[in-house]
Motif scaffolding. Structure first.
Motif, mmCIF file in Angstrom:
data_model
loop_
_atom_site.group_PDB
_atom_site.id
_atom_site.type_symbol
_atom_site.label_atom_id
_atom_site.label_comp_id
_atom_site.label_asym_id
_atom_site.label_seq_id
_atom_site.Cartn_x
_atom_site.Cartn_y
_atom_site.Cartn_z
ATOM 1 N N LYS A 185 0.845 -1.216 0.036
ATOM 2 C CA LYS A 185 0.109 -0.141 0.177
ATOM 3 C C LYS A 185 0.865 1.340 -0.144
ATOM 4 C CE LYS A 185 -3.893 -2.175 2.354
ATOM 5 N NZ LYS A 185 -4.889 -2.147 3.368
ATOM 6 N N TYR A 186 0.407 2.190 -1.163
ATOM 7 C CA TYR A 186 1.159 3.258 -0.895
ATOM 8 C C TYR A 186 0.161 4.768 -0.456
ATOM 9 C CZ TYR A 186 5.032 1.240 -3.447
ATOM 10 O OH TYR A 186 6.034 0.424 -3.873
ATOM 11 N N GLY A 187 0.929 5.434 0.297
ATOM 12 C CA GLY A 187 0.275 6.392 1.125
ATOM 13 C C GLY A 187 -0.469 7.604 0.079
ATOM 14 N N SER A 239 3.476 8.577 -5.229
ATOM 15 C CA SER A 239 4.022 7.336 -4.942
ATOM 16 C C SER A 239 3.498 6.430 -5.811
ATOM 17 C CB SER A 239 4.158 6.660 -3.619
ATOM 18 O OG SER A 239 2.756 6.573 -3.298
ATOM 19 N N VAL A 240 2.210 6.258 -6.198
ATOM 20 C CA VAL A 240 1.483 5.527 -7.159
ATOM 21 C C VAL A 240 1.807 5.922 -8.658
ATOM 22 C CG1 VAL A 240 -1.059 4.533 -7.914
ATOM 23 C CG2 VAL A 240 -0.460 5.103 -5.384
ATOM 24 N N GLU A 241 1.907 7.228 -8.860
ATOM 25 C CA GLU A 241 2.065 7.722 -10.228
ATOM 26 C C GLU A 241 3.565 7.393 -10.522
ATOM 27 O OE1 GLU A 241 1.017 11.960 -9.933
ATOM 28 O OE2 GLU A 241 -0.786 11.382 -10.509
ATOM 29 N N LEU A 250 5.066 4.721 -9.521
ATOM 30 C CA LEU A 250 5.405 3.320 -9.612
ATOM 31 C C LEU A 250 4.365 3.043 -11.037
ATOM 32 C CD1 LEU A 250 5.600 0.366 -8.464
ATOM 33 C CD2 LEU A 250 3.101 0.615 -7.602
ATOM 34 N N LEU A 251 3.607 3.877 -11.437
ATOM 35 C CA LEU A 251 3.015 3.446 -12.759
ATOM 36 C C LEU A 251 3.935 3.912 -13.887
ATOM 37 C CD1 LEU A 251 -0.641 4.483 -12.233
ATOM 38 C CD2 LEU A 251 0.169 2.467 -12.749
ATOM 39 N N GLU A 252 4.668 4.885 -13.569
ATOM 40 C CA GLU A 252 5.586 5.750 -14.697
ATOM 41 C C GLU A 252 6.893 4.368 -14.696
ATOM 42 O OE1 GLU A 252 8.461 9.436 -15.456
ATOM 43 O OE2 GLU A 252 7.112 9.461 -13.729
ATOM 44 N N ASN A 253 7.296 3.805 -13.445
ATOM 45 C CA ASN A 253 8.346 2.960 -13.832
ATOM 46 C C ASN A 253 7.779 1.750 -14.270
ATOM 47 O OD1 ASN A 253 10.027 4.754 -12.239
ATOM 48 N ND2 ASN A 253 9.561 3.979 -10.144
ATOM 49 N N TRP A 254 6.841 1.410 -14.164
ATOM 50 C CA TRP A 254 6.411 0.093 -14.743
ATOM 51 C C TRP A 254 6.057 0.381 -16.326
ATOM 52 C CZ3 TRP A 254 5.189 -4.692 -13.816
ATOM 53 C CH2 TRP A 254 4.522 -5.305 -14.766
#
Length: 457
Positions: free
Chosen positions: A443-445, A449-451, A453-457
Motif C-alpha cells: 500500500k502506498y499512502g 508514489s502510485v504515479e 510506480l506506474l511510470e516506472n512500470w
C-alpha cells in the motif's frame, strides 16, 4: 556411343575388337564430333598406327594417359582397355555434361589487382594447367552427384551420397525418372519392392520411355560394392536427357539471365578473382614462417614488422574486392548474399545479456526479424534450382554451392541456440513481471508514489 557412328560399329568382344584401332577411333569421333585420320587396313602396322593416332589425339586434348601404351591395347589387356575407355567417357561425356565453373583453362588477369606484383598475372605453365584440370575432374564428379541429389531431394527420404551403395535399392534411379517425366513411376509402391525389382523397373522405363540405353543389369548394382564408374556413366545419360528436354517459359527466363550474366561483368570478374586467388595462395607459402610466427612485434626485425604491415594491407584489399564482387551479383542473388552477410555478422556477435531482459528482448526481436526475412521464405531460390542453374549455363557454381551451404549452416547451427536463448529470455521476463506484480500488494499512502510506480512500470 558406337552405334551412333556412321557407319555404326558392332562390338562382339571389347578386348579383341579394340586391338585393330578402328573401334577406338569410331568412339572418339562420336564423342568429339571430329573426323580423325586412320589406316583402312587391318594388318599389324595399320592397327598400331590407328591406336597411335587415337592416343595422340587424346594427349593433344590434355588427357592423362597413365601407363596406357599402344602395346597394351594391341594385347587387349583388360585393365588397360577399361581404364582407357573410362578416361574417354569421363572426359568427353561426363565432364562435358557436368561442366561447372572452375575457370576456363586460360587464366585472365585481374585488372583490380594492380597493388599486387605483376607476376601474379603471368601465364600458367603446362604443369600448373594440368593440376587445374585434375581439380576440375574432381569437381565434375561432384557436379554430377549434386545434380542427382537435386533430382532425388524432390521425393522425400531418397538420399544420394555417392555413386555406389546409394543406388543399390533402385529408388534413386526411379526418383530421377519421376523428376524428369512425372507420372511414369509410383515411388510409394517401389518402396515396398525388392532392390532387384526396382532396378529392373528403372532400367526398363529408362530404355522404353527415355530412350536411355540399358548399360547396367540389376546384378551389377545390387551388390555390396557396385562399380562407381559404371553407375556414373549411366547416371550421366539421365543428365543428357534432362539437357535435351524442351524448356518452359520460366527456364527460358533463367537461361537469358544466365547468358547475360556470363557475358557481363560479374562472371568475368569472378573468373579473374579466382585466377588471382589461386596464384596468391601458391605464392604466399614463402611468407608463412614470418606471418604465422607467434613472436611479438618487439621480437621481430624491422623488415619482418614491415612485412606484416604490408601483408595486412594486402589481405584488407582482397577482402574489399570480395565485398565488391558480391555486390555485383545478379538479382535476386544479390539480396540473398546481402542477407547471408547480415546473418553471418549476427552469428559472430554475442546474444544480449539477460540481466536486462526487456532491453534484451528488443534486440532479440531485431535479430528474429532479420532471420525471418530469409529469401527462402518467399521462395526466391526455387527459381534457381541447382540442377538447372550452373552446370552448363556458365554461372560460377561455387557461388551457388556456397549460398546453399550457408543456408544449411544457418539452419543447423542457430535453431537450438536461439530456442534455448528465447526460453531463458521468456523466463527472465516472467520473473521480472512477477516481481513487479508482487510490488502492487504494497500500500502506498500518496498519489505521487502510485504515479511514480506506474511510470516506472
Amino acid at each position: 556411343f558406337i552405334l551412333q557412328h556412321t557407319p555404326p560399329s558392332v562390338i562382339s568382344d571389347l578386348y579383341t575388337d579394340i586391338q585393330q584401332g578402328h573401334l577406338l577411333l569410331d568412339l572418339l569421333e562420336v564423342l568429339s564430333g571430329q573426323h580423325l585420320p586412320r589406316e583402312k587396313g587391318f594388318n599389324t602396322f595399320q592397327c598400331r598406327s590407328n591406336i597411335e593416332n587415337a592416343l595422340t589425339f587424346l594427349k593433344r586434348r590434355s588427357l592423362k594417359l597413365i601407363n596406357i601404351h599402344v602395346a597394351d591395347i594391341i594385347e587387349g589387356k583388360p585393365s588397360i582397355v577399361l581404364g582407357l575407355i573410362w578416361t574417354i567417357i569421363f572426359h568427353f561425356h561426363i565432364e562435358e555434361l557436368a561442366r561447372t565453373l572452375a575457370c576456363t583453362y586460360n587464366q585472365p588477369s585481374l585488372d583490380c589487382s594492380s597493388a599486387v606484383d605483376s607476376s601474379a598475372k603471368a601465364s600458367r605453365s603446362a604443369k600448373k594447367s594440368a593440376k587445374i584440370k585434375e581439380r576440375w575432374k574432381m569437381s565434375a564428379t561432384k557436379a554430377l552427384l549434386l545434380w542427382a541429389k537435386e533430382q532425388c531431394s524432390l521425393h522425400g527420404s531418397i538420399h544420394v551420397t555417392d555413386f555406389k551403395s546409394s543406388w543399390r535399392s533402385g529408388l534413386a534411379f526411379l526418383a530421377i525418372i519421376q523428376t524428369l517425366r512425372p507420372g511414369l513411376v509410383d515411388l510409394e509402391k517401389a518402396k515396398a519392392r525388392s532392390n532387384k525389382e526396382n532396378l529392373k523397373e528403372a532400367f526398363r522405363i529408362a530404355e522404353l520411355e527415355l530412350n536411355i540405353p540399358r548399360l547396367l543389369e540389376p546384378e551389377d548394382v545390387d551388390i555390396m560394392n557396385p562399380d562407381e564408374k559404371s553407375i556414373m556413366t549411366y547416371v550421366a545419360q539421365f543428365l543428357q536427357y534432362s539437357k535435351n528436354l524442351p524448356e518452359s517459359e520460366e527456364d527460358m527466363q533463367v537461361c537469358h539471365l544466365l547468358i547475360d550474366t556470363e557475358n557481363g561483368t560479374y562472371y568475368q570478374k569472378c573468373k579473374e578473382m579466382m585466377s588471382f586467388m589461386e596464384t596468391f595462395n601458391q605464392e604466399k607459402n614463402r611468407f608463412l614462417p614470418v606471418l604465422s610466427s607467434k613472436r611479438s612485434e618487439a621480437e621481430l626485425s624491422e623488415g619482418q614488422q614491415q612485412m606484416r604491415k604490408e601483408w595486412a594491407k594486402v589481405i584488407s584489399q582482397i577482402n574489399e574486392w570480395k565485398v565488391k564482387l558480391d555486390q555485383m551479383l545478379p538479382s535476386p542473388l544479390e539480396s540473398i548474399e546481402a542477407w547471408l552477410q547480415e546473418v553471418e555478422r549476427l552469428q559472430a556477435e554475442d546474444l544480449p545479456d539477460l540481466q536486462d531482459p526487456f532491453k534484451a528482448m528488443l534486440v532479440f526481436r531485431e535479430i528474429i526479424v532479420i532471420f525471418k526475412e530469409t529469401p527462402i521464405r518467399d521462395r526466391k531460390l526455387e527459381y534457381f534450382p541447382m540442377y538447372k542453374f550452373p552446370w552448363w549455363w556458365g554461372f560460377p557454381p561455387f557461388k551457388i554451392m556456397e549460398i546453399y551451404s550457408l543456408f544449411g549452416n544457418i539452419h543447423f547451427t542457430n535453431c537450438n541456440t536461439f530456442l534455448e536463448y528465447h526460453c531463458g529470455l521468456c523466463s527472465a521476463i516472467a520473473s521480472e513481471v512477477m516481481l513487479k506484480l508482487n510490488i502492487w500488494d504494497i500500500k502506498y499512502g500518496t498519489k505521487e508514489s502510485v504515479e511514480s510506480l506506474l511510470e516506472n512500470w
